[in-house]
Design an enzyme around this catalytic site. Structure first.
Site, PDB file in Angstrom:
ATOM      1  N   SER A 165       4.500   5.345  -2.124  1.00 27.43           N
ATOM      2  CA  SER A 165       5.571   6.300  -1.843  1.00 27.43           C
ATOM      3  C   SER A 165       6.793   6.019  -2.697  1.00 27.43           C
ATOM      4  CB  SER A 165       5.954   6.233  -0.362  1.00 27.43           C
ATOM      5  OG  SER A 165       4.856   6.564   0.464  1.00 27.43           O
ATOM      6  N   GLY A 174       0.802  -1.210   0.000  1.00 25.83           N
ATOM      7  CA  GLY A 174       0.000   0.000   0.000  1.00 25.83           C
ATOM      8  C   GLY A 174       0.836   1.261   0.000  1.00 25.83           C
ATOM      9  N   CYS A 175       1.044   1.812   1.187  1.00 27.11           N
ATOM     10  CA  CYS A 175       1.696   3.123   1.286  1.00 27.11           C
ATOM     11  C   CYS A 175       3.178   3.094   0.957  1.00 27.11           C
ATOM     12  CB  CYS A 175       1.453   3.702   2.676  1.00 27.11           C
ATOM     13  SG  CYS A 175      -0.304   4.061   2.975  1.00 27.11           S
ATOM     14  N   VAL A 176       3.853   1.961   1.200  1.00 24.83           N
ATOM     15  CA  VAL A 176       5.264   1.870   0.821  1.00 24.83           C
ATOM     16  C   VAL A 176       5.392   1.888  -0.698  1.00 24.83           C
ATOM     17  CG1 VAL A 176       7.353   0.461   0.873  1.00 24.83           C
ATOM     18  CG2 VAL A 176       5.949   0.672   2.931  1.00 24.83           C
TER      19      VAL A 176
END
Length: 215
Positions: free
Chosen positions: A154, A149-151
């Site tokens: 980013s 997800g966020c990794v």
């Protein structure tokens, strides 16, 4: 012709970007939600946090900037847009809830930058890219939750903003090994170098030594 997909990827995407000269460490969304067994987002990722904390300690020893990200929403998720509408577990990050706080063991320091975000990427809708650029950073080192997800979000944005991007395998975690491994594989193929904790610590040590030698 490649006999299997692994060979195909190695032939097509086998390049390594390497490290930069001025790295910054980013710890993405190490929130209590992922460590609370009673929370729907519980992921059992204690090892990832422990790894990130070890890397963070070395970064501070070597004078490497450290950035922490947090997901935070107003009551009702009014500032969460379509992401909050779609992903119902994001209610765990409404401001004031215990699950929205930094995980036990991760206490922000005064010399660390805290980036508050509402969407997956640490860069989307935040000042992170501008801050890193103003500091002369050329290499973003990512740790955090969750890998898929966020990794990953980013990672893609870091590369798109022009930063050499590095992801530390042991310091990332997910709720299931399949998306964790698949996304590490794909990020390493296209957007970043996925390296070990040992390798990133050695790099941080070498950068710190160089800075001291030229200081």
């Amino acid at each position: 012709m490649a006999e299997n997909l692994d060979d195909n990827y190695r032939i097509a995407y086998g390049n390594r970007a390497g490290f930069g000269k001025r790295p910054a460490l980013v710890l993405i969304d190490f929130a209590e939600a992922y460590f609370d067994p009673d929370c729907v987002l519980y992921a059992g990722v204690d090892d990832a946090l422990a790894s990130a904390l070890r890397i963070r300690a070395v970064a501070h020893e070597e004078g490497i900037p450290v950035i922490l990200t947090e997901v935070t929403y107003q009551p009702g998720g009014i500032n969460g847009g379509r992401f909050f509408e779609k992903a119902k577990p994001l209610a765990s990050f409404v401001k004031g809830r215990k699950t929205a706080e930094f995980a036990s063991g991760l206490v922000p320091r005064e010399d660390e930058i805290i980036v508050s975000k509402q969407y997956p990427s640490a860069f989307f809708g935040t000042s992170l890219a501008s801050t890193l650029t103003s500091m002369g950073i050329d290499n973003v080192v990512l740790t955090g939750l969750t890998t898929s997800g966020c990794v990953r979000a980013s990672c893609v944005d870091s590369m798109s903003h022009g930063f050499i991007t590095t992801v530390v395998r042991e310091a990332c975690g997910d709720r299931h090994p399949a998306p964790h491994e698949a996304n590490l594989f794909d990020m390493n193929a296209k957007y970043a170098d996925v390296v070990s904790e040992e390798e990133i610590i050695a790099f941080f040590r070498s950068v710190g030594q160089k800075e001291q030698a030229h200081g």
